[in-house]
Motif scaffolding. Structure first.
Motif, short mmCIF file in Angstrom:
data_model
loop_
_atom_site.label_atom_id
_atom_site.label_comp_id
_atom_site.label_asym_id
_atom_site.label_seq_id
_atom_site.Cartn_x
_atom_site.Cartn_y
_atom_site.Cartn_z
N UNK A 9 0.77 -1.32 -0.01
CA UNK A 9 0.14 0.07 0.16
C UNK A 9 0.93 1.41 -0.15
N UNK A 10 2.01 1.26 0.91
CA UNK A 10 2.90 2.31 0.84
C UNK A 10 3.39 2.68 -0.63
N UNK A 11 3.98 1.49 -1.26
CA UNK A 11 4.48 1.78 -2.56
C UNK A 11 3.31 2.33 -3.72
N UNK A 12 2.22 1.78 -3.45
CA UNK A 12 1.07 2.19 -4.48
C UNK A 12 0.91 3.72 -4.04
N UNK A 13 0.70 4.01 -2.83
CA UNK A 13 0.52 5.55 -2.55
C UNK A 13 1.71 6.44 -3.06
N UNK A 14 3.04 6.00 -2.97
CA UNK A 14 4.13 6.76 -3.41
C UNK A 14 4.23 6.89 -4.82
N UNK A 15 3.74 5.79 -5.72
CA UNK A 15 3.59 5.73 -7.13
C UNK A 15 2.59 6.53 -7.59
N UNK A 16 1.42 6.99 -6.85
CA UNK A 16 0.45 7.93 -7.24
C UNK A 16 0.74 9.34 -7.18
N UNK A 17 1.76 9.50 -6.25
CA UNK A 17 2.13 10.97 -6.18
C UNK A 17 2.24 11.68 -7.48
N UNK A 18 3.02 11.04 -8.42
CA UNK A 18 3.38 11.64 -9.57
C UNK A 18 2.41 11.34 -10.61
N UNK A 19 1.01 11.04 -10.45
CA UNK A 19 0.05 10.62 -11.19
C UNK A 19 -0.17 11.63 -12.43
N UNK A 20 -0.15 11.37 -13.70
CA UNK A 20 -0.24 12.22 -14.83
C UNK A 20 -1.95 12.42 -14.90
N UNK A 21 -2.38 13.30 -15.66
CA UNK A 21 -3.65 13.77 -15.82
C UNK A 21 -4.72 12.53 -16.10
N UNK A 22 -4.29 11.88 -17.07
CA UNK A 22 -5.14 10.40 -17.23
C UNK A 22 -5.19 9.54 -16.30
N UNK A 23 -4.24 9.34 -15.46
CA UNK A 23 -4.32 8.37 -14.49
C UNK A 23 -5.36 9.11 -13.28
N UNK A 24 -4.98 10.21 -13.12
CA UNK A 24 -5.97 11.07 -12.15
C UNK A 24 -7.17 11.25 -12.38
N UNK A 25 -7.61 11.34 -13.64
CA UNK A 25 -8.79 11.20 -14.17
C UNK A 25 -9.51 9.80 -14.03
N UNK A 26 -8.85 8.98 -14.17
CA UNK A 26 -9.31 7.52 -14.12
C UNK A 26 -9.66 7.22 -12.66
N UNK A 27 -8.83 7.48 -11.95
CA UNK A 27 -8.67 7.41 -10.43
C UNK A 27 -10.05 8.16 -9.83
N UNK A 28 -10.03 9.42 -10.14
CA UNK A 28 -11.25 10.11 -9.88
C UNK A 28 -12.43 9.68 -10.25
N UNK A 29 -12.39 9.16 -11.55
CA UNK A 29 -13.97 8.54 -12.28
C UNK A 29 -14.52 7.47 -11.52
N UNK A 30 -13.43 6.99 -11.11
CA UNK A 30 -13.87 5.43 -10.40
C UNK A 30 -14.66 5.69 -9.06
N UNK A 31 -13.87 6.76 -8.50
CA UNK A 31 -14.44 7.27 -6.94
C UNK A 31 -15.47 7.98 -7.08
N UNK A 32 -15.54 8.93 -7.82
CA UNK A 32 -16.80 9.66 -8.21
C UNK A 32 -17.82 9.19 -8.46
N UNK A 33 -17.96 8.10 -9.13
CA UNK A 33 -19.29 7.40 -9.77
C UNK A 33 -19.50 6.34 -8.55
#
Length: 159
Positions: free
Chosen positions: A16-40
């Motif tokens: 989980x720590x590694x997953x979080x650290x890797x998301x710190x530099x998320x590009x716009x596409x990744x951020x939109x995908x993650x946000x879309x899943x959570x927002x829905x």
């Protein structure tokens, strides 16, 4: 930390720590995908949040949960509660996204395999939480018994 918790806390915490650290530099596409899943899944919480801000929030949340699991001074109840909450929120995405499950609504589709495994996080979190609560109850009983014995000794004449 009880020695039996070490494998569970190391494996889940590091992942989980590694997953979080890797998301710190998320590009716009990744951020939109993650946000879309959570927002829905959780529209009340995340619908109006910017995708980049959501990705940072998710990254910091994962880093906090991973760190809590890895830090030996964090009690099992706290680490277990954090892991249970995190895993449960991921399972919410799994169960509320129709494409993640087969027609029965439970078994994972090919797309849902990655999130279905998060049920193990909930199981691990509940294990830590239960161990922490039972350990606290046991130590409370032991200290209560010791206090009672001391009180009896003090109250007993001739001792």
């Amino acid at each position: 930390m009880h020695p039996t918790q070490i494998p569970l806390r190391l494996a889940t915490g590091a992942y989980i720590l590694n997953s979080g650290v890797s998301k710190l530099g998320a590009d716009e596409g990744t951020a939109q995908y993650l946000h879309g899943a959570a927002a829905s899944t959780y529209p009340t919480l995340f619908k109006d949040m910017e995708p980049a801000k959501f990705a940072k929030l998710l990254a910091y949340s994962e880093i906090a949960v991973g760190t809590a699991l890895l830090a030996p001074m964090v009690p099992a109840t706290v680490a277990g509660a954090a892991l249970t909450g995190f895993g449960t929120s991921l399972l919410g995405v799994y169960f509320r996204t129709p494409s993640m499950t087969l027609s029965d609504g439970v078994r994972p589709s090919q797309e849902g395999m990655a999130l279905a495994k998060d049920s193990w996080l909930v199981g691990g979190g509940l294990t830590l939480l239960t161990q922490g609560l039972l350990g606290a109850a046991k130590s409370g009983v032991k200290s209560g018994v010791k206090s009672s014995k001391k009180a009896v000794r003090r109250a007993t004449p001739g001792r």
